[in-house]
Design a protein around this motif. Structure first.
Motif, PDB file in Angstrom:
ATOM      1  N   THR A   1       0.854  -1.190   0.000  1.00 13.43           N
ATOM      2  CA  THR A   1       0.000   0.000   0.000  1.00 13.43           C
ATOM      3  C   THR A   1       0.887   1.236   0.000  1.00 13.43           C
TER       4      THR A   1
ATOM      5  N   TYR B 161      -9.460   1.102  -5.295  1.00 12.37           N
ATOM      6  CA  TYR B 161      -9.467   1.997  -4.134  1.00 12.37           C
ATOM      7  C   TYR B 161      -8.678   3.277  -4.400  1.00 12.37           C
ATOM      8  N   HIS B 162      -8.981   4.272  -3.581  1.00  8.79           N
ATOM      9  CA  HIS B 162      -8.420   5.620  -3.762  1.00  8.79           C
ATOM     10  C   HIS B 162      -6.909   5.630  -3.493  1.00  8.79           C
ATOM     11  N   LEU B 163      -6.206   6.431  -4.233  1.00  5.31           N
ATOM     12  CA  LEU B 163      -4.755   6.514  -4.054  1.00  5.31           C
ATOM     13  C   LEU B 163      -4.393   7.036  -2.662  1.00  5.31           C
TER      14      LEU B 163
ATOM     15  N   PRO C  48       0.530   3.348  -7.061  1.00  2.00           N
ATOM     16  CA  PRO C  48      -0.537   2.645  -6.338  1.00  2.00           C
ATOM     17  C   PRO C  48      -0.103   1.295  -5.788  1.00  2.00           C
TER      18      PRO C  48
ATOM     19  N   GLU D 205      -5.084  -0.050  -4.212  1.00  2.00           N
ATOM     20  CA  GLU D 205      -5.140   1.196  -4.981  1.00  2.00           C
ATOM     21  C   GLU D 205      -5.084   0.925  -6.489  1.00  2.00           C
TER      22      GLU D 205
END
Ligand SMILES: [Zn+2]
Lengths: 196, 89
Positions: A117, A183-185, A175, A179
């Motif tokens: 992540t 999903y959002h960065l 990312p 991500e």
């Protein structure tokens, strides 16, 4: 009602101001995983920070000899649950970076089992993030990321990588696992940065 | 060669995306094993669904669902083989 006492657990018509938008309070600790739970003995555990110029590693005993913080914080999962006032022990990312120099601004956290992540470095430093190895006074259970997990409570909890084994410095924000997959960065719960 | 825009995919992909996904066969780009997706290991949670190779555990695909959108990614697999549903063509 003008105030809410600590430990307040009754129902109120008034929304708890500690809950970000779209979140619901839970009292259990749901488990979310992208794969099997790795079995990591602390004797084999190692934590490494890689930079543009080299790397710095700690084994478990060396890590336990670092300054340890007690952390009380709220956590927010993108799947709409939040826990308030959770207690942890861990080593601050600030403490780790006393031993590391880098000109890069972005971090990829890597876990045993392959999870990754991304988090900007300035969102890990300044008392905002830890490598935590105790939850609620007990060693962190494997299903919750033990022996150690990243704890970045101001971002959605998928950023708090379970089974963390290191941080890789990056010149640009790339990312990580979730991500790359929708999903959002960034993942700020107060802005509801859940998905792309 | 001239190209056309993506609307031309409607025909061929309508057939492709109507297949029974569990019967599809994919090659794992990690270990090279070729197997039906039904033999894969699926880790499903509220965060998303992660499909891993039944032989080596590498991620083959992910599925993320929000209230109004969904994301699918074929991360670690090569070409996907599906049975034709029509004899035409
Ligand atoms: Zn494989």
């Amino acid at each position: 009602m003008s105030f809410i006492t600590r430990g307040f657990s009754g129902r109120s018509r008034e929304r708890d101001e500690r809950l970000p938008p779209g979140q619901t309070l839970v009292h259990d600790f749901p488990v979310l995983s992208a794969g099997p739970t790795p079995d990591i003995d602390t004797a084999d555990w190692e934590f490494t920070i890689r930079t543009e110029s080299g790397s710095q590693s700690w084994n478990w005993d060396e890590f336990m000899a670092l300054e340890i913080d007690e952390v009380s914080t709220d956590i927010h999962c993108v799947t709409h649950w939040s826990k308030l006032g959770t207690s942890w022990r861990g080593v601050s990312i600030d403490t780790l970076f006393e031993h590391v120099e880098t000109g890069y601004d972005y971090v990829m956290a890597h876990s045993y089992g392959g999870y990754t992540t991304n988090v900007p470095l300035d969102e890990l430093r300044g008392g905002k993030a830890w490598v935590a190895f105790e939850f609620d006074g007990e060693p962190l259970e494997p299903e919750h990321g033990g022996p150690a997990r990243l704890l970045v409570p101001h971002l959605y909890f998928w950023k708090s990588a379970k089974w963390v084994r290191g941080l890789e410095m990056m010149p640009t924000d790339e990312p990580g696992f979730w991500e790359q997959n929708g999903y959002h960065l960034h993942g700020d719960p107060w802005k509801e940065e859940r998905y792309w | 060669m001239e190209h056309v825009d993506g609307n031309a995919l409607a025909g061929p992909l309508a057939e492709f995306f109507s297949f029974d996904v569990t019967m599809a066969v994919a090659k794992c780009e990690g270990c090279g094993s070729i197997a039906e997706l039904a033999r894969a290991m699926v880790y499903a949670s509220d965060a998303g669904t992660v499909v891993r190779c039944g032989s080596c555990g590498q991620v083959l695909m992910t599925l993320v669902e929000s209230e109004d959108r969904a994301w699918i990614r074929f991360t670690g697999m090569g070409a996907i083989e599906v049975a034709r549903t029509s004899a035409a063509g």
